[in-house]
Design a protein around this motif. Sequence first.
Motif, short mmCIF file in Angstrom:
data_model
loop_
_atom_site.label_atom_id
_atom_site.label_comp_id
_atom_site.label_asym_id
_atom_site.label_seq_id
_atom_site.Cartn_x
_atom_site.Cartn_y
_atom_site.Cartn_z
N TRP A 89 0.82 -1.22 0.00
CA TRP A 89 0.00 0.00 0.00
C TRP A 89 0.85 1.26 0.00
N ALA A 90 1.99 1.26 0.68
CA ALA A 90 2.87 2.43 0.67
C ALA A 90 3.41 2.70 -0.74
N GLU A 91 3.76 1.64 -1.47
CA GLU A 91 4.24 1.81 -2.85
C GLU A 91 3.18 2.45 -3.74
N ARG A 92 1.93 2.33 -3.37
CA ARG A 92 0.84 2.87 -4.18
C ARG A 92 0.28 4.18 -3.62
N GLY A 93 0.98 4.76 -2.66
CA GLY A 93 0.58 6.06 -2.13
C GLY A 93 -0.40 6.02 -0.98
N TRP A 94 -0.61 4.85 -0.38
CA TRP A 94 -1.54 4.71 0.73
C TRP A 94 -0.78 4.34 2.01
N ALA A 95 0.22 5.14 2.35
CA ALA A 95 1.02 4.87 3.55
C ALA A 95 0.18 5.06 4.81
N PHE A 96 0.49 4.27 5.82
CA PHE A 96 -0.23 4.34 7.09
C PHE A 96 0.38 5.47 7.93
N ASP A 97 0.08 6.70 7.53
CA ASP A 97 0.67 7.89 8.15
C ASP A 97 -0.46 8.84 8.52
N PRO A 98 -0.65 9.09 9.84
CA PRO A 98 -1.76 9.94 10.26
C PRO A 98 -1.66 11.39 9.78
N THR A 99 -0.50 11.80 9.27
CA THR A 99 -0.36 13.17 8.77
C THR A 99 -0.83 13.30 7.32
N LYS A 100 -1.12 12.18 6.67
CA LYS A 100 -1.55 12.21 5.27
C LYS A 100 -3.07 12.41 5.19
N PRO A 101 -3.54 13.11 4.14
CA PRO A 101 -4.97 13.42 4.06
C PRO A 101 -5.89 12.21 3.93
N HIS A 102 -5.41 11.10 3.38
CA HIS A 102 -6.28 9.93 3.21
C HIS A 102 -6.17 8.92 4.35
N PHE A 103 -5.55 9.32 5.46
CA PHE A 103 -5.39 8.39 6.58
C PHE A 103 -6.73 7.82 7.04
N ALA A 104 -7.76 8.64 7.09
CA ALA A 104 -9.09 8.17 7.52
C ALA A 104 -9.62 7.09 6.58
N ASP A 105 -9.19 7.11 5.31
CA ASP A 105 -9.64 6.11 4.35
C ASP A 105 -9.10 4.72 4.67
N ILE A 106 -7.96 4.66 5.33
CA ILE A 106 -7.33 3.36 5.57
C ILE A 106 -7.24 3.03 7.06
N PHE A 107 -8.17 3.56 7.83
CA PHE A 107 -8.23 3.29 9.26
C PHE A 107 -9.01 1.98 9.45
N PHE A 108 -8.27 0.87 9.44
CA PHE A 108 -8.85 -0.47 9.55
C PHE A 108 -8.38 -1.14 10.83
#
Length: 149
Positions: free
Chosen positions: A43-62
């Motif tokens: 997921w990080a390679e595709r721009g979905w890093a598990f980083d709370p400072t990123k705008p899409h963090f709420a999208d990947i809160f699993f």
Amino acid sequence: MTTALWPGHVHPVQIHFEDLDAMGVVHNARYVLLLERALAGYWAERGWAFDPTKPHFADIFFVVREFSITYQVPINSVGEAAVHFWVEHLGTTSVVYGFRVLSADRSVTHAEGRRVQVKLDPATLRPSPMTPALRTAIEPLLASPTTSL
């Protein structure tokens, strides 16, 4: 680097000395971490890093709701292994991953299983629907088009 495999993907992972138990094999609980390392890398390679400072963090809160694994052949050394994973089911708020832990050359299946995750709203900690962008990002991992609801 991630290598495609239908369905899903194969991602390399490193087996570290601390992953081994007193008998010199990968401890059973470490297989969960191997899957985590593979999924996080993918997921990080595709721009979905598990980083709370990123705008899409709420999208990947699993959170993980269920995890099952069957062990086949112990891993008895440090070095590279591979995790093959795919999505068996994509629901409104949940995703079910299937996975196999493989030798680096993919000739040996060390373990296989499934993991169920539920997307939560970070503020309420209640299940919440996945965004269209996240659903689109998950689609390449689907085992078949009929697994998405």
